[in-house]
Design a protein around this motif. Structure first.
Motif, PDB file in Angstrom:
ATOM      1  N   ALA B 176       0.600  -1.445   0.488  1.00  0.00           N
ATOM      2  CA  ALA B 176       0.247  -0.156   0.021  1.00  0.00           C
ATOM      3  C   ALA B 176       1.080   0.976   0.078  1.00  0.00           C
ATOM      4  O   ALA B 176       0.435   2.455  -0.739  1.00  0.00           O
ATOM      5  N   GLN B 177       1.881   1.707   0.937  1.00  0.00           N
ATOM      6  CA  GLN B 177       2.840   2.256   0.262  1.00  0.00           C
ATOM      7  C   GLN B 177       3.262   2.280  -0.736  1.00  0.00           C
ATOM      8  O   GLN B 177       3.874   3.576  -1.097  1.00  0.00           O
ATOM      9  N   ALA B 180       0.582   4.180  -2.619  1.00  0.00           N
ATOM     10  CA  ALA B 180       0.724   5.154  -2.780  1.00  0.00           C
ATOM     11  C   ALA B 180       1.616   6.402  -2.976  1.00  0.00           C
ATOM     12  O   ALA B 180       1.720   7.143  -4.120  1.00  0.00           O
ATOM     13  N   PRO B 198      12.201   2.988   2.679  1.00  0.00           N
ATOM     14  CA  PRO B 198      12.392   2.934   3.942  1.00  0.00           C
ATOM     15  C   PRO B 198      11.547   1.825   5.514  1.00  0.00           C
ATOM     16  O   PRO B 198      12.284   1.304   6.138  1.00  0.00           O
TER      17      PRO B 198
ATOM     18  N   ALA C  89      -1.851   4.237   3.974  1.00  0.00           N
ATOM     19  CA  ALA C  89      -0.302   3.898   3.328  1.00  0.00           C
ATOM     20  C   ALA C  89       0.562   5.076   3.064  1.00  0.00           C
ATOM     21  O   ALA C  89       0.455   5.880   2.515  1.00  0.00           O
ATOM     22  N   LEU C  90       0.652   6.044   4.683  1.00  0.00           N
ATOM     23  CA  LEU C  90       2.168   6.713   5.038  1.00  0.00           C
ATOM     24  C   LEU C  90       2.747   5.777   4.847  1.00  0.00           C
ATOM     25  O   LEU C  90       3.032   4.301   5.082  1.00  0.00           O
ATOM     26  N   VAL C  91       4.199   6.083   3.944  1.00  0.00           N
ATOM     27  CA  VAL C  91       5.470   5.484   4.654  1.00  0.00           C
ATOM     28  C   VAL C  91       6.158   5.671   5.534  1.00  0.00           C
ATOM     29  O   VAL C  91       6.065   6.555   6.862  1.00  0.00           O
ATOM     30  N   GLU C  92       5.716   4.244   6.165  1.00  0.00           N
ATOM     31  CA  GLU C  92       5.385   4.847   8.234  1.00  0.00           C
ATOM     32  C   GLU C  92       7.111   5.187   8.738  1.00  0.00           C
ATOM     33  O   GLU C  92       6.895   5.315   9.707  1.00  0.00           O
ATOM     34  N   ARG C  93       7.978   4.568   7.948  1.00  0.00           N
ATOM     35  CA  ARG C  93       9.440   5.284   8.661  1.00  0.00           C
ATOM     36  C   ARG C  93      10.311   6.039   8.624  1.00  0.00           C
ATOM     37  O   ARG C  93      10.730   6.958   8.706  1.00  0.00           O
ATOM     38  N   LEU C  94       9.242   7.025   7.941  1.00  0.00           N
ATOM     39  CA  LEU C  94       9.181   8.380   7.382  1.00  0.00           C
ATOM     40  C   LEU C  94       8.670   9.430   7.706  1.00  0.00           C
ATOM     41  O   LEU C  94       7.637   9.622   8.745  1.00  0.00           O
ATOM     42  N   THR C  95       9.792  10.827   8.388  1.00  0.00           N
ATOM     43  CA  THR C  95       8.423  11.868   8.976  1.00  0.00           C
ATOM     44  C   THR C  95       7.501  11.959   8.242  1.00  0.00           C
ATOM     45  O   THR C  95       6.975  11.912   7.485  1.00  0.00           O
TER      46      THR C  95
END
Lengths: 271, 272, 287
Positions: B176-177, B180, B198, C89-95
């Protein structure tokens, strides 16, 4: 937040927050890393003349890989493979049999402290030395040939297998052990009813994994005289027979691939 | 049927059905038979006199190894430094090679599942199957003895290890990331930078440090085939039967291994 | 401005997700797409920006046919289509800031994005968006340190950072508790109104959709079975979309949700937004 009026909108900057907050530590670390790299690279002596001479041999080796010669040393290869495979099987079996009690002894939740320390010490000794170094000693003790290799691999299996299995036993579901204890079971019954069922899939998985490792290692310890395909390979390379060496390497790769394929199937079948 | 009857007609509880039980026993029997056959083949040419003589030999070697020749340590610093460099530079080189291989091998990032992926997987399995000592054997024959052969040997062996663990990590990322980031109109390079990197960073760092720890151990023996490092001193001490020196070398190796394992464990604990 | 013509999608497994969908969305219009799970809602919005390749049919945005564009030009169109996701769906490990700025990826060269050196105007706009969604003090927090509602606000800011001409919103509230769900839904609709931004909002929550959105499109088995104002949603329509036993379960609507207005204060409540909606009736029908 600082007090007072918010900064004017147009001057807002953003930089990604650095991994190491403290500026001096950050630059210190970067500096140290660069200094190490420079120092390390400076002490690598590269003899370009020798490398230029060797490229010809390197090319012959590539050619050997493209046209491997299985027939020239076929008898040696066959004997070496037989030794490697047999010592892999026997050493894995014996190593695991010895590992099981040691693993139980090295599990903090099952064993009294003195037993625990002794078993952990055995594991530490077995793990800390390279197979090749162990092989040198066992060759000196048992003479050349696959028996020394068998002892080496058995010994190395103990450190690997007992350590990983002990960690797994320490991670078992305590409530199941508790339930068995509550029935008034003896220590041995506790092991067979509460511990073994929980770690059995792991034992099978680790056994297959170690079988794979032992085969790969069996190709190495031959270099110091402990029998197996490594000895054949060493001879082939010493005599510049790169096409035979390539054939041996290809056989090793194929066998490792086959073992990996088979073990993934067995693991799926077991679970 | 898990429940059978005893002669009086009362049911007996059994854990497995009869057929399963038979299969299980047959399996064990086959394993024992395999072991017996292997044992016979392996010991065909064994000279048992040597084997039974082993404890005496062990005592003999042991007595020669003591006391260690401590003054020899002074000659070991440089080989130790070389060993450290072989492991570290070899790991760095392996990382540079393994990252692209891992992206080519992972199901969800490979440009072609039919063509590129099998090649990348073959590179990984070939590298993994061959021990660094064998790589060193080959490279010493090609490049001549020295640290360079050692560094390359470590790198060639580590590519498969790092590549395999890394491509497995890539295959486990949250799609999903990535989706997006793709939806913002990012280019493929940007998708890797923002969507994938990341997510695999912790695994990547852990794998690298773990392999570095293993490489320290492996680089201590590369000298046996001439690829530099402290193994060279071990080889020459063994050849001259200088057992008190061997003791010192082994203790130094042991200390190095313990320190590197400690460093690796601390770094990995700090990452997660 | 957005026009779908006979859009169809059949997956390699043989499932027909979309079966000839035609739809036109005018400038500034917000459409809620409702329907049972598996009706093709998710496939539909992904076919618009071709995260999923449609099997047949065409998509036009401002007269440009998206279907049939090459990779490069597709990326240029994608950067003008903002997307908001169910699981954020955020990139979890980014700010938080990196996540918002990732909305600019389609506009900046690779080196800028790699070094995190975005143009000052982009950074300024990102700060403004974070203020708008109420997360100004979370700039350097990592995305996985935020709550669900906060994460979705970052997701909204990321989509808006693209300076979009169209918003695709996929189940924005499905992972949120009822109160946060309303706040997020309200925020999305307010922003669309502010910017006259057309949007397609997928929702499994008919009541919430009808509360905020004027035009409802019902999808069933890949076909449009209803297209009309929220006020036209009645028993018949819901039966047509969901089938008789799919939606008829009473009691899913929790009464305490109705008291949520006090937290929101000044916005005048939902009734002001949808005065024509018979909430009691709908509450009894849809879960």
């Amino acid at each position: 937040m600082t007090a007072g009026a918010p900064r004017p909108a147009a001057t807002r900057h953003w930089r990604r927050p650095p991994l190491i907050k403290d500026r001096r530590r950050r630059y210190g670390l970067y500096g140290a890393a660069v200094a190490y790299l420079v120092a390390a690279l400076a002490t690598v002596e590269i003899n370009w003349q020798r490398i230029a001479d060797g490229l010809d041999r390197g090319w012959r080796f590539v050619e050997g890989f493209l046209a491997p010669n299985f027939s020239h040393r076929w008898d040696d290869i066959l004997l070496g493979m037989e030794e490697s495979l047999t010592m892999t099987v026997t050493a894995t079996a014996v190593g695991i049999l010895i590992s099981l009690p040691i693993a139980i002894g090295a599990a903090r939740n099952l064993s009294p402290p003195p037993v625990y320390l002794v078993c952990r010490a055995i594991i530490a000794v077995s793990r800390s030395l390279q197979e090749v170094i162990i092989a040198i000693f066992f060759v000196a003790m048992f003479g050349f040939g696959p028996f020394a290799g068998f002892v080496t691999l058995s010994f190395a299996t103990i450190g690997f297998f007992a350590k990983l299995l002990a960690e797994d036993i320490e991670d078992i579901d305590e409530s199941q052990a508790e339930a068995i204890r509550a029935t008034g079971a003896s220590w041995l019954q506790l092991i067979t009813y509460a511990v073994l069922p929980q770690v059995m899939p792991r034992i099978i998985g680790l056994s297959l994994y170690r079988l794979d490792i032992n085969f790969r290692e069996s190709a190495v310890i031959g270099i110091v005289g402990a029998g197996g395909i490594g000895a054949t390979l060493n001879t082939a390379i010493d005599r510049y027979e790169y096409d035979s060496a390539a054939a041996i390497l290809i056989l090793i790769i194929v066998l490792v691939m086959a073992a990996e394929y088979a073990s993934s199937h067995v693991r799926r079948w077991v679970s | 049927m898990p429940v059978a009857s005893d002669p009086r007609g009362l049911p007996i509880w059994r854990r497995r059905t009869t057929r399963q039980e038979w299969a299980l026993w047959l399996g064990w029997l086959a394993l024992v038979a395999l072991f017996a056959v292997c044992w016979r083949l392996m010991t065909e040419n064994t000279i048992w006199a040597f084997v039974f003589d082993a404890p005496r030999q062990a005592l003999d070697i042991g007595s020669r190894m003591l006391p260690p020749r401590w003054s020899y340590v002074d000659q070991l610093w440089r080989p130790l430094w070389d060993t450290l460099n072989i492991a570290t530079l070899g790991t760095l080189l392996a990382v540079l090679l393994a990252v692209p291989v891992a992206f080519l091998a992972a199901n969800n990032t490979t440009p072609s599942r039919r063509l590129v992926r099998p090649v990348a997987l073959l590179v990984i399995v070939a590298s993994r199957s061959i021990n660094s000592l064998i790589w060193a054997l080959l490279l010493v024959a090609v490049l001549g003895p020295g640290i360079a052969a050692g560094i390359l040997a470590i790198a060639l062996r580590s590519v498969g290890f790092i590549g395999k663990l890394l491509y497995e990590a890539i295959e486990e990322i949250d799609g999903a990331q990535v989706e997006a980031i793709t939806a913002t109109g990012a280019s493929p390079a940007q998708i890797i930078d923002y969507g994938i990197a990341p997510q695999i960073m912790p695994a990547f760092a852990g794998i690298t440090v773990f392999r570095w720890d293993i490489n320290i151990r492996e680089s201590t023996v590369l000298g046996l085939v001439g690829a530099g490092g402290i193994g060279l001193q071990l080889e020459s001490s063994l050849n001259t039967l200088a057992w008190p020196q061997v003791t010192v070398i082994l203790l130094i190796i042991l200390a190095t291994v313990i320190v590197s394992e400690w460093v690796s464990a601390r770094v990995r604990a700090a990452i997660t | 401005m957005l026009r779908l013509e006979h859009l169809a999608k059949r997956y390699p497994t043989g499932d027909l997700a979309l079966d000839g969908v035609s739809l036109t969305i005018d400038a500034g219009q917000v459409v809620a797409l409702i329907g049972p799970s598996g009706a093709g809602k998710s496939s539909l919005i992904r076919c618009v920006n071709r995260l999923i390749e449609p099997t047949a049919g065409r998509v036009f945005l401002h007269g440009v046919e998206i279907t049939g564009l090459g990779r490069r030009r597709l990326r240029r169109v994608r950067r003008r289509i903002g997307m908001i996701f169910q699981e954020f769906a955020l990139v979890e490990r980014l700010t938080v800031m990196e996540n918002v700025l990732s909305g600019r990826l389609g506009y900046v060269p690779f080196w800028r994005s790699l070094l995190r050196r975005f143009p000052p105007a982009d950074v300024e706009a990102a700060f403004g968006l974070l203020e708008r969604v109420g997360l100004a003090e979370f700039v350097d927090k990592r995305a996985d340190a935020l709550s669900g509602g906060q994460r979705q606000r970052v997701g909204i800011a990321r989509a808006l950072a693209q300076n979009p001409q169209l918003l695709l919103v996929d189940e924005p509230t499905a992972s949120l508790d009822p109160k946060t769900a309303r706040q997020i839904m309200r925020l999305i609709c307010e922003i669309c109104a502010e910017r006259r931004l057309p949007a397609i909002i997928n929702s499994h929550d008919v009541r919430l959709a009808a509360m905020f959105v004027h035009r409802i499109v019902g999808l069933r088995a890949g076909q449009v079975v209803f297209d009309g104002p929220a006020s036209a949603l009645n028993d018949d329509v819901l039966t047509r979309i969901y089938g008789a036993e799919d939606w008829g379960t009473p009691g899913l609507d929790t009464p305490e949700e109705e008291e949520e207005e006090e937290d929101e204060g000044a916005d005048g409540g939902d009734a002001a937004l949808r005065p024509d909606l018979d909430r009691q009736r709908l509450a009894g029908l849809a879960g």
